[in-house]
Write an enzyme that holds these catalytic residues in place. Structure first.
Site, PDB file in Angstrom:
ATOM      1  N   GLU A   1      -3.316   7.611  -4.160  1.00 47.83           N
ATOM      2  CA  GLU A   1      -3.342   6.323  -3.469  1.00 47.83           C
ATOM      3  C   GLU A   1      -3.112   5.192  -4.469  1.00 47.83           C
ATOM      4  O   GLU A   1      -3.814   5.089  -5.470  1.00 47.83           O
ATOM      5  CB  GLU A   1      -4.675   6.125  -2.755  1.00 47.83           C
ATOM      6  CG  GLU A   1      -4.747   4.828  -1.958  1.00 47.83           C
ATOM      7  CD  GLU A   1      -6.089   4.630  -1.278  1.00 47.83           C
ATOM      8  OE1 GLU A   1      -6.118   4.512  -0.043  1.00 47.83           O
ATOM      9  OE2 GLU A   1      -7.112   4.597  -1.995  1.00 47.83           O
TER      10      GLU A   1
ATOM     11  N   TYR B   1       0.859  -1.186   0.000  1.00 49.14           N
ATOM     12  CA  TYR B   1       0.000   0.000   0.000  1.00 49.14           C
ATOM     13  C   TYR B   1       0.891   1.229   0.000  1.00 49.14           C
ATOM     14  O   TYR B   1       1.887   1.298   0.738  1.00 49.14           O
ATOM     15  CB  TYR B   1      -0.909   0.026   1.235  1.00 49.14           C
ATOM     16  CG  TYR B   1      -1.730   1.305   1.344  1.00 49.14           C
ATOM     17  CD1 TYR B   1      -2.999   1.373   0.774  1.00 49.14           C
ATOM     18  CD2 TYR B   1      -1.217   2.433   1.981  1.00 49.14           C
ATOM     19  CE1 TYR B   1      -3.744   2.552   0.857  1.00 49.14           C
ATOM     20  CE2 TYR B   1      -1.953   3.607   2.056  1.00 49.14           C
ATOM     21  CZ  TYR B   1      -3.222   3.660   1.486  1.00 49.14           C
ATOM     22  OH  TYR B   1      -3.935   4.823   1.546  1.00 49.14           O
TER      23      TYR B   1
END
Length: 386
Positions: A197, A109
């Site tokens: 993101e 992530y």
């Protein structure tokens, strides 16, 4: 301003990030024709909506051939996809994206966003990719690393290594990850982004670092200097009332409550919503008309609030500083002449030209309830809608 995944990936690619080869289309026929150019064993079909959780909702499919792709594309296009971010009404899928499959070895992530408290850019990294980062934060907070970076023209190798440390990469993979951080940082600065993101960021079996998914949000206040970014805006993904509000430079966000709010100043607007909740009801919107609103702007705000079928009453809370109470009052009267107001209306005015504003409202013939202060106004509107 939000954009679609396929748009975000093209911007990332422009700044040097590695993304899977992909194509998008508005029709099944267009999509299939473009997919013939993809060199891949399997196709990854993705619904394009401005919401997360598409995979869990059935909006992402891995397919073996063009025939299966055609069938799945027909099923998805035009369908309403319901995720934890869309609400129960869902979002209609009006475009599809297909990309070449990847040989995933590990999932990470990675995100960066503006940290307003420190005026820095915060990079958040984790070796737990492909999951909701909020869930990771609750269950395994030690798996999340936050690195705050000073706003400069470039990010240093040392800072990049801090950000990717949790990935435990070596050799060329580590070099590619450092290069990616630099690309994202440059893109973030140059495009006036609020948030980038990548979830998941993957390490392939070929030891390549690839952005498998991407979400980007831009500062709407900076769009005047980002014409290429503004062209990517998809009005189909936005609330019609919010689109109308943006035409008048109104800060409007639709909520799920029953009391419409018209306030000047974001802080006062938040306080108004809080006190409505304190007395047992829910606000139907956030609406800041700003400090220098005209009669036309106030009238437009009034119409937007009343366009919401869930609104059972309206609370107008104006503290006149730059915003004059008489201007607000005239805007309310003008809007009332065009729209049939069938819900209770509570008005609290204070500050500049308060007496003149009250005189305009008193002589308007409108059925409204005057309030002495915010607490009094909240009590009266809650009582009026019951």
């Amino acid at each position: 301003m939000n954009i679609h995944e396929h748009q975000a990936k093209q911007i990332l690619k422009k700044f040097g990030a590695v993304v899977p080869e992909g194509v998008f289309g508005f029709t099944v026929e267009e999509l299939l024709e473009k997919c013939k150019l993809l060199k891949t064993d399997k196709f990854v079909l993705k619904a394009q909506i401005h919401a997360g959780g598409r995979g869990k909702a059935g909006g992402v499919k891995i397919l073996d051939n063009l025939e299966d792709l055609k069938k799945s594309a027909k099923e998805l296009l035009g369908k309403k996809l319901i995720t934890h971010q869309t609400g129960p009404e869902g979002r209609e899928i009006k475009r599809l994206y297909v990309e070449a499959s990847s040989n995933i070895l590990k999932e990470f992530y990675l995100s960066c966003l503006v940290d307003r408290a420190t005026s820095k850019i915060a990079f958040i990294s984790s070796d737990q990719g492909g999951m909701d980062i909020e869930e990771v934060a609750i269950k395994s907070p030690n798996k999340i690393l936050t690195t705050k970076v000073e706003l400069k023209d470039e990010i240093s190798n040392e800072q990049c290594e801090k950000i990717i440390r949790i990935f435990n990469l070596e050799g060329n993979s580590k070099k590619e990850a450092i290069s990616l951080i630099k690309s994202i940082y440059k893109m973030f600065i140059k495009t006036d982004a609020n948030m980038v993101e990548i979830n998941p960021l993957i390490l392939t079996k070929e030891k390549k670092i690839i952005c498998l998914d991407a979400k980007v949000n831009f500062d709407s206040n900076a769009l005047f200097r980002q014409p290429d970014i503004l062209k990517l805006r998809d009005l189909n993904e936005e609330d019609p009332a919010e689109i109308e509000a943006s035409k008048f430079d109104l800060a409007y966000i639709k909520l799920d409550g029953s009391i419409g709010c018209m306030v000047n100043g974001a802080g006062l607007a938040m306080a108004t919503m809080d006190i409505i909740k304190l007395y047992g009801e829910e606000p139907a919107n956030f609406l800041d008309v700003g400090g220098g609103a005209s009669k036309e702007k106030v009238s437009a705000a009034f119409k937007i609030i009343l366009s919401d079928k869930n609104v059972k009453g309206i609370l107008i809370n104006i503290f006149g500083g730059i915003m004059r109470c008489d201007v607000l009052a005239q805007g309310v009267v003008d809007a009332a002449k065009e729209i049939n107001i069938s819900v209770p209306l509570v008005v609290r005015l204070a500050g500049t030209n308060f007496k003149e504003g009250k005189r305009i409202l008193d002589n308007s013939g409108l059925k409204l309830i005057s309030a002495e202060n915010l607490d009094d106004a909240a009590k009266k509107i809650v009582k009026a809608i019951k």
